[in-house]
Design a protein around this motif. Structure first.
Motif, PDB file in Angstrom:
ATOM      1  N   ARG A 117     -10.237   5.920   4.189  1.00  0.00           N
ATOM      2  CA  ARG A 117      -9.666   4.570   4.122  1.00  0.00           C
ATOM      3  C   ARG A 117      -8.186   4.636   3.789  1.00  0.00           C
ATOM      4  N   HIS A 118      -7.803   5.481   2.867  1.00  0.00           N
ATOM      5  CA  HIS A 118      -6.392   5.608   2.480  1.00  0.00           C
ATOM      6  C   HIS A 118      -5.543   6.098   3.648  1.00  0.00           C
TER       7      HIS A 118
ATOM      8  N   LEU B  66     -12.252  -1.636   5.888  1.00  0.00           N
ATOM      9  CA  LEU B  66     -13.149  -2.605   5.267  1.00  0.00           C
ATOM     10  C   LEU B  66     -13.059  -3.973   5.928  1.00  0.00           C
TER      11      LEU B  66
ATOM     12  N   TRP C 173       0.830  -1.202   0.000  1.00  0.00           N
ATOM     13  CA  TRP C 173       0.000   0.000   0.000  1.00  0.00           C
ATOM     14  C   TRP C 173       0.873   1.263   0.000  1.00  0.00           C
TER      15      TRP C 173
ATOM     16  N   GLU D  13     -14.249   1.940  -1.269  1.00  0.00           N
ATOM     17  CA  GLU D  13     -12.908   1.384  -1.431  1.00  0.00           C
ATOM     18  C   GLU D  13     -11.857   2.441  -1.697  1.00  0.00           C
ATOM     19  N   ASP D  14     -12.230   3.543  -2.317  1.00  0.00           N
ATOM     20  CA  ASP D  14     -11.262   4.574  -2.679  1.00  0.00           C
ATOM     21  C   ASP D  14     -11.405   5.846  -1.857  1.00  0.00           C
TER      22      ASP D  14
ATOM     23  N   GLU E 133     -18.099   2.608   4.021  1.00  0.00           N
ATOM     24  CA  GLU E 133     -16.759   2.897   3.490  1.00  0.00           C
ATOM     25  C   GLU E 133     -16.653   2.552   2.012  1.00  0.00           C
TER      26      GLU E 133
ATOM     27  N   ASP F 280      -7.088  -1.311   7.703  1.00  0.00           N
ATOM     28  CA  ASP F 280      -8.041  -1.288   6.603  1.00  0.00           C
ATOM     29  C   ASP F 280      -9.446  -1.350   7.192  1.00  0.00           C
TER      30      ASP F 280
END
Length: 110
Positions: A97-98, A108, A28, A92-93, A90, A106
């Motif tokens: 989250r980042h 998710l 990541w 994904e992008d 949430e 994470d």
């Protein structure tokens, strides 16, 4: 330095907050730091806190430094503060989250 009980609690809290593997975090950090024209060397990719999280994950509890403990407290507080916030489901992008993935969490997976 922290006493044994406090260190044990911090160790557990940190490893509960960091729910990504070392390999996932390293990947990541490389992805998040890459752009169209440049990409840093893998060992220099990502934010310093993310790199420090990787270093901590490779250590034994008895080898932790005071700086490691500070980063561990910071990561636990960051993750707890972000997780406590009521948010939309949430994406994904999402930037949230980042940010969390940059310190090894994470959302998710939570």
């Amino acid at each position: 330095m922290t006493d044994a009980l406090e260190l044990e609690a911090l160790w557990e809290d940190f490893h509960r907050a960091v729910n990504m593997t070392s390999q996932e975090i390293a990947a990541w950090l490389r992805v998040s730091d890459a752009d169209e024209s440049t990409e840093p060397l893998p060992e220099h990719a990502g934010e310093p806190t993310g790199q420090h999280v990787l270093a901590i994950l490779q250590k034994r509890r008895t080898d932790l430094t005071d700086e490691d403990l500070e980063v561990m407290y910071q990561v636990v507080e960051t993750v707890e503060a972000e997780v406590d916030v009521e948010n939309e489901p949430e994406a994904e992008d999402s930037p949230r989250r980042h940010r969390l993935m940059s310190v090894g969490h994470d959302p998710l997976r939570a």
